[in-house]
Design a protein around this motif. Structure first.
Motif, mmCIF file in Angstrom:
data_model
loop_
_atom_site.group_PDB
_atom_site.id
_atom_site.type_symbol
_atom_site.label_atom_id
_atom_site.label_comp_id
_atom_site.label_asym_id
_atom_site.label_seq_id
_atom_site.Cartn_x
_atom_site.Cartn_y
_atom_site.Cartn_z
ATOM 1 N N ARG A 102 0.869 -1.166 0.000
ATOM 2 C CA ARG A 102 0.000 0.000 0.000
ATOM 3 C C ARG A 102 0.912 1.223 0.000
ATOM 4 N N ASP A 126 -2.683 -0.408 -3.563
ATOM 5 C CA ASP A 126 -3.587 0.740 -3.640
ATOM 6 C C ASP A 126 -2.834 1.983 -3.228
ATOM 7 N N LEU A 128 -3.025 6.135 -1.838
ATOM 8 C CA LEU A 128 -3.707 7.263 -1.203
ATOM 9 C C LEU A 128 -2.811 8.487 -1.328
ATOM 10 N N PRO A 216 -6.250 0.851 -7.548
ATOM 11 C CA PRO A 216 -7.222 1.717 -6.869
ATOM 12 C C PRO A 216 -6.524 2.896 -6.206
ATOM 13 N N TRP A 217 -7.100 4.090 -6.368
ATOM 14 C CA TRP A 217 -6.479 5.260 -5.766
ATOM 15 C C TRP A 217 -7.555 6.208 -5.235
ATOM 16 N N ARG A 218 -7.141 6.985 -4.238
ATOM 17 C CA ARG A 218 -7.988 8.002 -3.641
ATOM 18 C C ARG A 218 -7.175 9.245 -3.348
ATOM 19 N N ARG A 266 -11.578 -0.609 -0.813
ATOM 20 C CA ARG A 266 -10.800 -0.258 -1.995
ATOM 21 C C ARG A 266 -11.563 -0.606 -3.265
#
Length: 266
Positions: A102, A126, A128, A216-218, A266
């Motif tokens: 991560r 993933d 962030l 997946p990204w935020r 995610r």
């Protein structure tokens, strides 16, 4: 050079990231737990994650890396382009035997994390990003808002930039300022911005980083951030959380929001 600040449960080591480069890593949590790498921004180092590390370390192997020229890492004379910083982090993963992780990045650490996830999606589960306009998203800064970035040319300027960084740090307390009072670290700060303004900004505008990472990204932004404004984003708002009233340094101002973003599906 000031001593590394201590945090309960954190182990400090210097990890080879290249043939002649050693990066400081603050590690916590079980070594057999799922890894998470934390990348700081400017003008900070690993200590900016001090409120995030203890709860995250309950069920993660936490690796907070000082980027080259920052914190207690080596300070080479060159290599401050963000692609190289991303390659440095990959070197740390290789040395530590971390195949996938991560990835969390704040400010410049977020830009570096975004590039790493783009170039090496097989290494990232993933992503962030915190308080940064991601390199892979189109943005528009209206001319009337350009003043928000006015500090960057000052920091980037040869001779003047390092003097300015050291001068401001001399009037501040805490480990961030203590590091930047050192001549070579102040010069590294200037090179970090100079490389961006002289070369990387034009490359980014020309689409060098176009296309989001295949993971997946935020994105987490402060609604009262004086520099990184949510309205500058042209895309990606569906993956963006804005914290009303929060500023730029979210790992310190709102660590619970960073942890909540990491805990979200995610």
């Amino acid at each position: 050079m000031p001593d590394v600040p201590q945090l309960d449960g954190v182990r400090h080591s210097w990890v080879r990231a290249g043939d002649d480069l050693m990066l400081h890593v603050a590690a916590a949590g079980p070594e057999d737990a799922p890894p998470v790498v934390l990348l700081h921004g400017w003008p900070q180092h690993w200590w900016c994650w001090r409120h995030v590390i203890p709860p995250l370390a309950r069920d993660h192997r936490v690796l907070a890396v000082d980027l080259r020229g920052c914190g207690w890492s080596d300070v080479p004379a060159s290599g401050y382009d963000k692609e190289q910083l991303a390659a440095d982090v990959v070197g740390v993963l290789d040395t530590l035997g971390v195949e996938r992780t991560r990835l969390v990045g704040h400010d410049w650490g977020g830009w570096v994390a975004g590039l790493l996830a783009q170039r090496h999606p097989e290494r990232v589960t993933d992503l962030l990003l915190v308080s940064i306009l991601p390199p892979f998203l189109p943005v528009h800064v209206p001319p009337r808002q350009a003043w928000r970035f006015g500090y960057q040319p000052l920091v980037a300027a040869p001779v003047l930039g390092p003097l300015l960084v050291r001068g401001v740090a001399a009037r501040r307390d805490g480990s961030f300022a203590e590091v930047l009072r050192q001549r070579r670290y102040a010069r590294a700060s200037s090179l970090l911005y100079r490389t961006f303004l002289v070369r990387e900004l034009a490359q980014s505008r020309a689409g060098a980083h176009r296309g989001g990472p295949a993971v997946p990204w935020r994105l987490l932004l402060g609604g009262a951030d004086p520099v990184i404004r949510p309205e500058f984003l042209l895309r990606g708002r569906q993956a963006t959380t804005v914290l009303p009233g929060a500023g730029h340094f979210l790992p310190e101002e709102a660590p619970e929001a960073v942890l909540a973003a990491l805990a979200a599906p995610r």
